[in-house]
Scaffold this motif. Structure first.
Motif, PDB file in Angstrom:
ATOM      1  N   HIS A  49       0.581  -1.167   0.068  1.00 35.46           N
ATOM      2  CA  HIS A  49      -0.182   0.177  -0.424  1.00 35.46           C
ATOM      3  C   HIS A  49       0.505   1.060  -0.189  1.00 35.46           C
ATOM      4  CE1 HIS A  49      -3.316  -2.467   1.057  1.00 35.46           C
ATOM      5  NE2 HIS A  49      -2.976  -2.613   1.448  1.00 35.46           N
ATOM      6  N   THR A  50       2.298   1.406   0.412  1.00 33.97           N
ATOM      7  CA  THR A  50       3.197   2.270   0.053  1.00 33.97           C
ATOM      8  C   THR A  50       3.664   1.959  -0.871  1.00 33.97           C
ATOM      9  OG1 THR A  50       4.545   1.567   1.770  1.00 33.97           O
ATOM     10  CG2 THR A  50       2.955   2.743   3.118  1.00 33.97           C
ATOM     11  N   TYR A 110      -4.327  -1.212  -4.420  1.00 35.95           N
ATOM     12  CA  TYR A 110      -6.124  -1.260  -4.216  1.00 35.95           C
ATOM     13  C   TYR A 110      -6.600  -1.708  -5.172  1.00 35.95           C
ATOM     14  CZ  TYR A 110     -11.047   0.950  -3.463  1.00 35.95           C
ATOM     15  OH  TYR A 110     -11.974   0.645  -3.723  1.00 35.95           O
ATOM     16  N   LEU A 111      -6.382  -1.541  -6.656  1.00 39.42           N
ATOM     17  CA  LEU A 111      -7.411  -2.219  -7.559  1.00 39.42           C
ATOM     18  C   LEU A 111      -7.158  -4.080  -7.494  1.00 39.42           C
ATOM     19  CD1 LEU A 111      -5.703  -0.315 -10.593  1.00 39.42           C
ATOM     20  CD2 LEU A 111      -7.761   0.067  -9.413  1.00 39.42           C
ATOM     21  N   LEU A 112      -6.147  -4.464  -6.880  1.00 39.30           N
ATOM     22  CA  LEU A 112      -5.992  -6.347  -6.821  1.00 39.30           C
ATOM     23  C   LEU A 112      -7.332  -6.022  -5.595  1.00 39.30           C
ATOM     24  CD1 LEU A 112      -5.096  -8.687  -7.565  1.00 39.30           C
ATOM     25  CD2 LEU A 112      -3.082  -8.210  -5.655  1.00 39.30           C
ATOM     26  N   MET A 113      -7.195  -5.573  -4.467  1.00 37.72           N
ATOM     27  CA  MET A 113      -7.884  -5.851  -2.815  1.00 37.72           C
ATOM     28  C   MET A 113      -9.619  -5.438  -3.891  1.00 37.72           C
ATOM     29  SD  MET A 113      -8.272  -3.945  -0.141  1.00 37.72           S
ATOM     30  CE  MET A 113      -6.767  -3.462   0.150  1.00 37.72           C
ATOM     31  N   MET A 160      -2.439   5.130   1.673  1.00 32.21           N
ATOM     32  CA  MET A 160      -2.872   4.484   3.417  1.00 32.21           C
ATOM     33  C   MET A 160      -4.142   5.373   3.391  1.00 32.21           C
ATOM     34  SD  MET A 160      -3.177   1.959   4.875  1.00 32.21           S
ATOM     35  CE  MET A 160      -2.398   1.127   4.998  1.00 32.21           C
ATOM     36  N   THR A 161      -4.091   6.603   3.029  1.00 35.28           N
ATOM     37  CA  THR A 161      -5.307   7.349   3.236  1.00 35.28           C
ATOM     38  C   THR A 161      -7.003   7.254   1.917  1.00 35.28           C
ATOM     39  OG1 THR A 161      -3.860   9.585   4.037  1.00 35.28           O
ATOM     40  CG2 THR A 161      -6.120   9.867   2.784  1.00 35.28           C
ATOM     41  N   HIS A 194     -12.349   2.216   0.830  1.00 40.70           N
ATOM     42  CA  HIS A 194     -13.108   1.477   1.413  1.00 40.70           C
ATOM     43  C   HIS A 194     -14.329   2.344   2.528  1.00 40.70           C
ATOM     44  CE1 HIS A 194      -9.944  -1.179   0.835  1.00 40.70           C
ATOM     45  NE2 HIS A 194     -10.801  -1.879   1.455  1.00 40.70           N
ATOM     46  N   VAL A 195     -14.526   3.545   3.099  1.00 43.40           N
ATOM     47  CA  VAL A 195     -15.683   4.678   3.262  1.00 43.40           C
ATOM     48  C   VAL A 195     -16.019   4.472   2.732  1.00 43.40           C
ATOM     49  CG1 VAL A 195     -16.044   6.616   4.562  1.00 43.40           C
ATOM     50  CG2 VAL A 195     -14.218   5.363   5.760  1.00 43.40           C
ATOM     51  N   ALA A 196     -15.721   4.896   1.347  1.00 44.44           N
ATOM     52  CA  ALA A 196     -16.900   5.358  -0.007  1.00 44.44           C
ATOM     53  C   ALA A 196     -17.345   4.280   0.001  1.00 44.44           C
ATOM     54  CB  ALA A 196     -16.162   6.244  -0.472  1.00 44.44           C
TER      55      ALA A 196
END
Length: 117
Positions: free
Chosen positions: A30-31, A38-41, A89-90, A96-98
């Motif tokens: 993630h860093t 993110y795209l893989l997740m 990380m942000t 995830h919040v969205a």
């Protein structure tokens, strides 16, 4: 209830495919590689949800809309990442919040379909 099923399926896909990628030596930081991480997740979560939605009898249109909720949040976030205004990380946290309200919006958009599955 269906919303909870989608969240469980999302995490199941993320866990199962995460184990597979790890066993294959595929992984992104993630860093170091926030976009790829993110795209893989998002892909992993989408697979879990899509499989469960198809098992439950959902049409492809609704299934793809629910999967889109995993990817749409990064549209405004990646440019902010590239400009150095936020870090990887942000991106993860905000996306995830969205995604949860976006999943709810997808369900409300097809209220009849979700009420009958």
């Amino acid at each position: 209830m269906h919303y909870l099923e989608m969240v469980v399926a999302m995490f199941a896909g993320m866990f199962a495919l995460g184990l597979l990628w790890s066993a294959l030596g595929i992984g992104f930081s993630h860093t170091r590689d926030p976009e790829l991480a993110y795209l893989l997740m998002a892909f992993d979560m989408s697979v879990g949800m899509a499989v469960w939605m198809r098992v439950r009898g959902h049409a492809w249109a609704g299934t793809l809309e629910m999967c889109a909720a995993m990817f749409v949040p990064v549209v405004p976030l990646f440019p902010l990442l590239w400009l150095g205004l936020i870090d990887g990380m942000t991106v993860m946290i905000l996306a995830h919040v969205a995604m949860f309200p976006l999943m709810l919006a997808a369900m409300l958009h097809r209220r009849d379909e979700y009420a009958h599955c």
